[in-house]
Scaffold this motif. Structure first.
Motif, mmCIF file in Angstrom:
data_model
loop_
_atom_site.group_PDB
_atom_site.id
_atom_site.type_symbol
_atom_site.label_atom_id
_atom_site.label_comp_id
_atom_site.label_asym_id
_atom_site.label_seq_id
_atom_site.Cartn_x
_atom_site.Cartn_y
_atom_site.Cartn_z
ATOM 1 N N PRO A 1 0.787 -1.240 0.000
ATOM 2 C CA PRO A 1 0.000 0.000 0.000
ATOM 3 C C PRO A 1 0.814 1.284 0.000
ATOM 4 O O PRO A 1 0.491 2.220 -0.735
ATOM 5 C CB PRO A 1 -0.839 -0.120 1.280
ATOM 6 N N MET A 2 1.881 1.351 0.789
ATOM 7 C CA MET A 2 2.646 2.595 0.850
ATOM 8 C C MET A 2 3.359 2.864 -0.466
ATOM 9 O O MET A 2 3.375 3.995 -0.961
ATOM 10 C CB MET A 2 3.640 2.555 2.008
ATOM 11 N N ALA A 3 3.943 1.828 -1.057
ATOM 12 C CA ALA A 3 4.639 1.993 -2.339
ATOM 13 C C ALA A 3 3.667 2.383 -3.444
ATOM 14 O O ALA A 3 3.939 3.277 -4.255
ATOM 15 C CB ALA A 3 5.376 0.713 -2.708
ATOM 16 N N VAL A 4 2.510 1.721 -3.480
ATOM 17 C CA VAL A 4 1.529 2.005 -4.526
ATOM 18 C C VAL A 4 0.983 3.419 -4.395
ATOM 19 O O VAL A 4 0.943 4.180 -5.374
ATOM 20 C CB VAL A 4 0.372 0.986 -4.494
ATOM 21 N N TYR A 5 0.545 3.807 -3.198
ATOM 22 C CA TYR A 5 -0.081 5.117 -3.057
ATOM 23 C C TYR A 5 0.930 6.247 -3.183
ATOM 24 O O TYR A 5 0.581 7.355 -3.606
ATOM 25 C CB TYR A 5 -0.861 5.182 -1.743
ATOM 26 N N ASN A 6 2.181 5.980 -2.864
ATOM 27 C CA ASN A 6 3.219 6.975 -3.123
ATOM 28 C C ASN A 6 3.386 7.171 -4.628
ATOM 29 O O ASN A 6 3.406 8.299 -5.124
ATOM 30 C CB ASN A 6 4.548 6.530 -2.519
ATOM 31 N N PHE A 7 3.475 6.057 -5.356
ATOM 32 C CA PHE A 7 3.625 6.117 -6.807
ATOM 33 C C PHE A 7 2.418 6.796 -7.448
ATOM 34 O O PHE A 7 2.561 7.661 -8.310
ATOM 35 C CB PHE A 7 3.793 4.701 -7.360
ATOM 36 N N VAL A 8 1.218 6.399 -7.022
ATOM 37 C CA VAL A 8 -0.014 6.964 -7.574
ATOM 38 C C VAL A 8 -0.098 8.457 -7.298
ATOM 39 O O VAL A 8 -0.428 9.265 -8.185
ATOM 40 C CB VAL A 8 -1.247 6.239 -6.991
ATOM 41 N N GLY A 9 0.210 8.862 -6.064
ATOM 42 C CA GLY A 9 0.147 10.275 -5.709
ATOM 43 C C GLY A 9 1.122 11.111 -6.516
ATOM 44 O O GLY A 9 0.773 12.201 -7.007
ATOM 45 N N LEU A 10 2.341 10.617 -6.675
ATOM 46 C CA LEU A 10 3.338 11.346 -7.458
ATOM 47 C C LEU A 10 2.943 11.412 -8.926
ATOM 48 O O LEU A 10 3.097 12.446 -9.584
ATOM 49 C CB LEU A 10 4.708 10.684 -7.297
ATOM 50 N N ALA A 11 2.429 10.288 -9.447
ATOM 51 C CA ALA A 11 2.019 10.259 -10.862
ATOM 52 C C ALA A 11 0.905 11.267 -11.117
ATOM 53 O O ALA A 11 0.939 12.015 -12.105
ATOM 54 C CB ALA A 11 1.577 8.855 -11.249
ATOM 55 N N ARG A 12 -0.089 11.309 -10.238
ATOM 56 C CA ARG A 12 -1.212 12.225 -10.424
ATOM 57 C C ARG A 12 -0.788 13.685 -10.273
ATOM 58 O O ARG A 12 -1.434 14.576 -10.838
ATOM 59 C CB ARG A 12 -2.318 11.875 -9.425
ATOM 60 N N SER A 13 0.280 13.934 -9.556
ATOM 61 C CA SER A 13 0.775 15.308 -9.397
ATOM 62 C C SER A 13 1.613 15.750 -10.586
ATOM 63 O O SER A 13 1.991 16.920 -10.688
ATOM 64 C CB SER A 13 1.606 15.424 -8.120
#
Length: 274
Positions: free
Chosen positions: A74-86
């Motif tokens: 979860p932490m790796a995925v949501y970090n990646f997702v958050g950065l990608a969306r930004s």
């Protein structure tokens, strides 16, 4: 039986690379591996289900689609997702390319020394899940050497060759408690099993592995000053134009292109109005 070591694996890769070079490749590039479809019940080789979280990499070499595993990492995925969306990953480069091993990006500085997280830039801990392995095509969180709890924005795709996990290694995996299905998947797909409990696997390529392999086949130069790793030459720069987060099956390539054109036009109008 002794566990698989990085030294042994790297030595095997060196032998394979030497044989390939002796056989001669087109120009100075490596041949794109011939990968057969892997028939396995392992989750990384099953087609995503409707609604699964995916990432679509639009790159200068083509499109890569990856299914993400927020339940396991979860932490790796949501970090990646958050950065990608930004937009953090937009117009960044693949700064590392090592044939038969991995291609790496996710550093906005393009040097391999930078990184960021959505957690106030605090590093991400290791999330090693026994259901996810470093098979070829795995999307993994890159860490600082020797520190498995140092993940940030950088990631890599495993590009190990299909025959990289030989019978001896398979026997060692069995001795170390891997399931029959996991050993068979490593035998069919290839991979980097010695990293299974060192780096976090948080996704898997389900479409566009040929593009990932092309990233690993470009001409490279040894970067001794920064990371002592191989970087694509200036002529072979690989750009990640955009990372789009969606739910499977996600937008088509044409829809992504249209969205990019519209965004570019809106940006141009905004600049003209200033």
């Amino acid at each position: 039986m002794a566990p698989i070591t990085k030294r042994k694996f790297c030595a095997l890769c060196a032998v394979i690379l030497s044989l390939l070079l002796l056989c001669g490749c087109a120009g100075s590039r490596y041949p794109v591996p011939d990968r057969s479809e892997v028939e396995s019940t392992e989750r990384q080789f099953t087609q995503p289900s409707d609604g699964d979280l995916i990432a679509i990499f639009t790159t200068s070499l083509g499109e890569v689609r990856v299914v993400l595993y927020p339940d396991a990492a979860p932490m790796a995925v949501y970090n990646f997702v958050g950065l990608a969306r930004s937009g953090y990953y937009d117009n960044t480069i693949i700064w590392r390319s090592e044939y038969g091993f991995a291609v790496q990006g996710g550093d906005a500085t393009g040097t391999g020394s930078g990184g960021s997280t959505i957690y106030a830039d605090n590093p991400i801990p290791l999330e090693a899940d026994s259901s996810l392995r470093h098979y070829a095509g795995a999307l993994c969180a890159a860490t600082t050497k020797g520190d498995p709890n140092s993940g940030q924005s950088q990631f890599y795709f495993v590009t190990a060759l299909p025959d990289s996990v030989d019978e001896e290694m398979q026997a060692q995996l069995t001795e170390n408690g891997y399931t029959e299905a996991q050993v068979a998947a490593y035998a069919a797909a290839g991979g980097l099993p010695y990293l299974d409990n060192t780096d976090t696997v948080f996704g898997q390529v389900y479409e566009g592995m040929d593009v990932v392999d092309k990233m690993a086949c470009v001409d490279t130069v040894l970067d001794e000053e920064e990371n002592d790793t191989f970087r694509p030459t200036e002529e072979d720069t690989i750009t990640i134009e955009k990372v789009t987060i969606a739910n499977y099956p996600g937008p088509t390539t044409e829809e992504l292109a249209q969205a990019a054109e519209e965004a570019s036009a809106e940006n141009a109008e905004s600049q003209d109005g200033e």
